[in-house]
Design an enzyme around this catalytic site. Sequence first.
Site, PDB file in Angstrom:
ATOM      1  NE  ARG A 286      -1.723   5.645  12.518  1.00 30.01           N
ATOM      2  CZ  ARG A 286      -2.583   5.215  11.528  1.00 30.01           C
ATOM      3  NH1 ARG A 286      -2.134   5.436  10.429  1.00 30.01           N
ATOM      4  NH2 ARG A 286      -3.514   4.606  11.665  1.00 30.01           N
TER       5      ARG A 286
ATOM      6  NE  ARG B  24      -3.291  -6.001  15.819  1.00 35.84           N
ATOM      7  CZ  ARG B  24      -2.958  -6.348  17.224  1.00 35.84           C
ATOM      8  NH1 ARG B  24      -3.462  -7.248  17.760  1.00 35.84           N
ATOM      9  NH2 ARG B  24      -2.260  -5.229  17.560  1.00 35.84           N
TER      10      ARG B  24
ATOM     11  CG  ASP C 161      -8.192   4.018   1.728  1.00 30.88           C
ATOM     12  OD1 ASP C 161      -8.205   3.961   2.898  1.00 30.88           O
ATOM     13  OD2 ASP C 161      -7.382   3.869   0.939  1.00 30.88           O
TER      14      ASP C 161
ATOM     15  CD  GLU D 190      -3.719   5.167  15.590  1.00 26.53           C
ATOM     16  OE1 GLU D 190      -3.945   6.356  14.977  1.00 26.53           O
ATOM     17  OE2 GLU D 190      -3.819   4.204  14.515  1.00 26.53           O
TER      18      GLU D 190
ATOM     19  CE1 TYR E 249      -7.238  -0.433   6.492  1.00 24.72           C
ATOM     20  CE2 TYR E 249      -6.971   0.481   4.176  1.00 24.72           C
ATOM     21  CZ  TYR E 249      -6.885   0.660   5.427  1.00 24.72           C
ATOM     22  OH  TYR E 249      -6.345   1.969   5.848  1.00 24.72           O
TER      23      TYR E 249
ATOM     24  NE  ARG F 107      -3.010  -0.037   3.527  1.00 25.99           N
ATOM     25  CZ  ARG F 107      -3.358  -1.025   4.453  1.00 25.99           C
ATOM     26  NH1 ARG F 107      -3.965  -2.189   3.998  1.00 25.99           N
ATOM     27  NH2 ARG F 107      -2.987  -0.695   5.670  1.00 25.99           N
TER      28      ARG F 107
ATOM     29  NE  ARG G 201       5.094   9.273  -4.524  1.00 30.64           N
ATOM     30  CZ  ARG G 201       4.304   9.840  -3.630  1.00 30.64           C
ATOM     31  NH1 ARG G 201       5.239  10.436  -2.355  1.00 30.64           N
ATOM     32  NH2 ARG G 201       3.105   9.757  -3.307  1.00 30.64           N
TER      33      ARG G 201
HETATM   34  P1  FAD Z   1     -18.357   2.271  10.190  1.00 29.24           P
HETATM   35  O1  FAD Z   1     -17.727   3.614   9.967  1.00 29.24           O
HETATM   36  O2  FAD Z   1     -17.620   1.442  10.698  1.00 29.24           O
HETATM   37  O3  FAD Z   1     -19.771   2.388  10.286  1.00 29.24           O
HETATM   38  C1  FAD Z   1     -20.350   1.090  10.610  1.00 29.24           C
HETATM   39  C2  FAD Z   1     -21.551   1.856  11.548  1.00 29.24           C
HETATM   40  O4  FAD Z   1     -22.475   0.550  11.877  1.00 29.24           O
HETATM   41  C3  FAD Z   1     -20.901   1.947  12.929  1.00 29.24           C
HETATM   42  O5  FAD Z   1     -21.432   3.422  13.210  1.00 29.24           O
HETATM   43  C4  FAD Z   1     -21.572   1.006  14.012  1.00 29.24           C
HETATM   44  O6  FAD Z   1     -21.739   1.519  15.297  1.00 29.24           O
HETATM   45  C5  FAD Z   1     -22.780   0.533  13.295  1.00 29.24           C
HETATM   46  N1  FAD Z   1     -23.382  -0.648  13.876  1.00 29.24           N
HETATM   47  C6  FAD Z   1     -22.408  -1.825  13.687  1.00 29.24           C
HETATM   48  N2  FAD Z   1     -23.208  -2.874  14.113  1.00 29.24           N
HETATM   49  C7  FAD Z   1     -24.503  -2.442  14.599  1.00 29.24           C
HETATM   50  C8  FAD Z   1     -25.756  -2.897  15.148  1.00 29.24           C
HETATM   51  N3  FAD Z   1     -25.756  -4.268  15.298  1.00 29.24           N
HETATM   52  N4  FAD Z   1     -26.697  -2.005  15.230  1.00 29.24           N
HETATM   53  C9  FAD Z   1     -26.582  -0.661  14.976  1.00 29.24           C
HETATM   54  N5  FAD Z   1     -25.557  -0.114  14.411  1.00 29.24           N
HETATM   55  C10 FAD Z   1     -24.215  -0.830  14.076  1.00 29.24           C
HETATM   56  N6  FAD Z   1      -9.884   5.730   4.964  1.00 29.24           N
HETATM   57  C11 FAD Z   1      -9.502   6.754   4.242  1.00 29.24           C
HETATM   58  O7  FAD Z   1      -9.897   6.867   3.174  1.00 29.24           O
HETATM   59  N7  FAD Z   1      -8.331   7.503   4.602  1.00 29.24           N
HETATM   60  C12 FAD Z   1      -8.036   7.300   5.872  1.00 29.24           C
HETATM   61  O8  FAD Z   1      -6.906   8.087   6.359  1.00 29.24           O
HETATM   62  C13 FAD Z   1      -8.418   6.549   6.894  1.00 29.24           C
HETATM   63  N8  FAD Z   1      -7.875   6.343   8.028  1.00 29.24           N
HETATM   64  C14 FAD Z   1      -8.353   5.339   8.835  1.00 29.24           C
HETATM   65  C15 FAD Z   1      -7.862   5.249  10.016  1.00 29.24           C
HETATM   66  C16 FAD Z   1      -8.070   4.319  11.052  1.00 29.24           C
HETATM   67  C17 FAD Z   1      -7.651   4.065  12.459  1.00 29.24           C
HETATM   68  C18 FAD Z   1      -9.092   3.295  10.572  1.00 29.24           C
HETATM   69  C19 FAD Z   1      -9.773   2.040  11.612  1.00 29.24           C
HETATM   70  C20 FAD Z   1      -9.726   3.363   9.309  1.00 29.24           C
HETATM   71  C21 FAD Z   1      -9.396   4.370   8.525  1.00 29.24           C
HETATM   72  N9  FAD Z   1      -9.857   4.549   7.271  1.00 29.24           N
HETATM   73  C22 FAD Z   1      -9.621   5.509   6.439  1.00 29.24           C
HETATM   74  C23 FAD Z   1     -10.938   4.000   6.877  1.00 29.24           C
HETATM   75  C24 FAD Z   1     -12.435   4.306   7.102  1.00 29.24           C
HETATM   76  O9  FAD Z   1     -12.770   4.407   8.485  1.00 29.24           O
HETATM   77  C25 FAD Z   1     -13.506   3.298   6.397  1.00 29.24           C
HETATM   78  O10 FAD Z   1     -13.432   3.316   5.142  1.00 29.24           O
HETATM   79  C26 FAD Z   1     -14.989   3.863   6.796  1.00 29.24           C
HETATM   80  O11 FAD Z   1     -15.127   4.683   7.917  1.00 29.24           O
HETATM   81  C27 FAD Z   1     -15.888   2.692   6.789  1.00 29.24           C
HETATM   82  O12 FAD Z   1     -17.393   3.051   6.691  1.00 29.24           O
HETATM   83  P2  FAD Z   1     -18.374   2.059   6.911  1.00 29.24           P
HETATM   84  O13 FAD Z   1     -19.627   2.770   6.932  1.00 29.24           O
HETATM   85  O14 FAD Z   1     -18.318   0.819   6.219  1.00 29.24           O
HETATM   86  O15 FAD Z   1     -18.233   1.467   8.508  1.00 29.24           O
HETATM   87  N1  UDP Z   2       4.082   0.954   7.664  1.00 25.37           N
HETATM   88  C1  UDP Z   2       5.412   0.878   8.183  1.00 25.37           C
HETATM   89  N2  UDP Z   2       5.857   2.118   8.551  1.00 25.37           N
HETATM   90  C2  UDP Z   2       5.104   3.090   8.969  1.00 25.37           C
HETATM   91  C3  UDP Z   2       3.865   3.348   8.331  1.00 25.37           C
HETATM   92  C4  UDP Z   2       3.422   2.024   7.732  1.00 25.37           C
HETATM   93  O1  UDP Z   2       6.017  -0.169   8.326  1.00 25.37           O
HETATM   94  O2  UDP Z   2       5.805   4.406   9.377  1.00 25.37           O
HETATM   95  C5  UDP Z   2       3.525  -0.261   7.183  1.00 25.37           C
HETATM   96  C6  UDP Z   2       2.507  -0.982   8.238  1.00 25.37           C
HETATM   97  O3  UDP Z   2       3.139  -2.513   7.920  1.00 25.37           O
HETATM   98  C7  UDP Z   2       1.458  -0.756   7.896  1.00 25.37           C
HETATM   99  C8  UDP Z   2       1.303  -0.748   6.548  1.00 25.37           C
HETATM  100  O4  UDP Z   2       2.652  -0.038   6.250  1.00 25.37           O
HETATM  101  O5  UDP Z   2       0.474  -1.737   8.524  1.00 25.37           O
HETATM  102  C9  UDP Z   2       0.271   0.157   6.052  1.00 25.37           C
HETATM  103  O6  UDP Z   2       0.230   1.489   6.496  1.00 25.37           O
HETATM  104  P1  UDP Z   2      -0.830   2.638   6.147  1.00 25.37           P
HETATM  105  O7  UDP Z   2      -0.381   3.806   6.603  1.00 25.37           O
HETATM  106  O8  UDP Z   2      -1.530   2.308   5.088  1.00 25.37           O
HETATM  107  O9  UDP Z   2      -1.746   1.944   7.593  1.00 25.37           O
HETATM  108  P2  UDP Z   2      -3.153   2.455   8.098  1.00 25.37           P
HETATM  109  O10 UDP Z   2      -3.275   4.153   7.980  1.00 25.37           O
HETATM  110  O11 UDP Z   2      -4.095   1.662   7.451  1.00 25.37           O
HETATM  111  O12 UDP Z   2      -3.011   2.262   9.514  1.00 25.37           O
END
Ligand code: FAD
Ligand code: UDP
Length: 362
Positions: free
Chosen positions: A279, A248, A349, A299, A347, A171, A175
């Site tokens: 982070r 996780r 975005d 985090e 997974y 991912r 560069r």
């Molecule tokens: P969710 O946001 O999980 O929504 C599901 C909802 O369903 C929740 O509100 C939950 O409470 C509800 N629900 C579940 N079960 C029930 C139930 N039984 N009854 C009622 N409600 C329920 N994406 C990016 O593009 N850029 C980023 O920088 C980025 N950073 C991220 C960083 C982290 C730490 C994480 C974990 C994810 C990140 N993502 C990022 C991904 C992004 O969060 C997801 O793509 C997006 O939020 C998913 O939306 P969703 O609606 O599928 O799920």
């Molecule tokens: N990663 C790493 N070092 C960093 C950032 C990311 O080794 O400083 C690796 C790590 O294995 C991670 C993966 O790259 O799980 C994907 O990183 P990304 O930033 O896409 O993770 P996310 O934002 O989804 O947690």
Amino acid sequence: MYDYLIVGSGLFGSTIAYRLKKLNKKVLVIDKRNHIGGNVYTENIEGINVHKYGAHIFHTDYKDVWDFVNSLVPFNRFTNSPIARYKDEIYNLPFNMNTFSKIWSDVITPDDALRHINEEKKCMEGKTPNNLEEQAISLVGTTIYEKLIKGYTEKQWNRSCKELPAFIIKRLPVRLTYDNNYFNDLYQGIPIGGYTKLIEKLLDGVEVKLNSNFFDKIDEYKKISKKIIYTGPIDEYFEYKYGHLEYRSLEFDTKVLDTSNFQGNAVVNYTGNEVKYTRVIEHKHFENSNSDKTVVTYEYPRDYKDGMEAYYVINDEKNNKILEKYNKLKEKERNVIFGGRLADYKYYDMDDVIKNALDIDL
Ligand code: FAD
Ligand code: UDP
């Protein structure tokens, strides 16, 4: 009687709700949390929009998705350029000429960087990378693997890099230019005022009930709606019939600090294993807030247990086999549409989730 019950007010559920509202359907959205937005929820603390479930940067190559979100709320031109901290050394991410010239003091040109990388990846000659360690060394050599990848990845996944699949690291861009932009996508930014504003726009005019778990009143919910959109965990929907899928989880430790600039960047990755967090997010830098305080979030990766939030899916062979069985059951479930990261166990975005929600047949 509702035409649709939507379980989950995350990006998937909210985008579907928006489409259904345009079609004049009667819709009820429920969420078990006490707020809308799922994992993109932001909350204003001290004038700063805090990303409550981890740093979220919107980036996409889908023009239709970018146009869609910008038609709802204005976005700023934030570019994600995380910093990696290894002990007391600071490096630019993703791996680019700035990183290489700091790692090897004689690197000035791309050829200089390639010379070092090729030398360090000799141990991989003729081999196809079979795991994350081998993949990482093939991409950037042993020094960067040791300093910037190994510790971070092993904290994140609680597994040795030798046991992790190679695709996780693919991912990240590598560069041979001096470019610290973490993403290759054409469009990137943060909704001005936070993601909650975007969700509010999507749900404008839609009935929403918070603190409502689908499984607490499943028969009642089925009776009051003709169709269901389900965005929760897929294994839970089928009562864990084929076992639990693995995830996780994360723990967020958020603090308000009496200083205006704590770390000088929105995201700093801690890549060594001497600190337990992966982070530190300083939220004000997403939107250049001029608050005289700052809010930071540490985090910590955690093993997932029932009752915790399921943040990252683990798409290894074992879990994918279980998923296949659940996917077969989905096909038999008439009047239910499954979507989002938890119901698809993928997974995604944010842009993938919106794209799927815009394209899916209703
Ligand atoms: P969710 O946001 O999980 O929504 C599901 C909802 O369903 C929740 O509100 C939950 O409470 C509800 N629900 C579940 N079960 C029930 C139930 N039984 N009854 C009622 N409600 C329920 N994406 C990016 O593009 N850029 C980023 O920088 C980025 N950073 C991220 C960083 C982290 C730490 C994480 C974990 C994810 C990140 N993502 C990022 C991904 C992004 O969060 C997801 O793509 C997006 O939020 C998913 O939306 P969703 O609606 O599928 O799920
Ligand atoms: N990663 C790493 N070092 C960093 C950032 C990311 O080794 O400083 C690796 C790590 O294995 C991670 C993966 O790259 O799980 C994907 O990183 P990304 O930033 O896409 O993770 P996310 O934002 O989804 O947690």
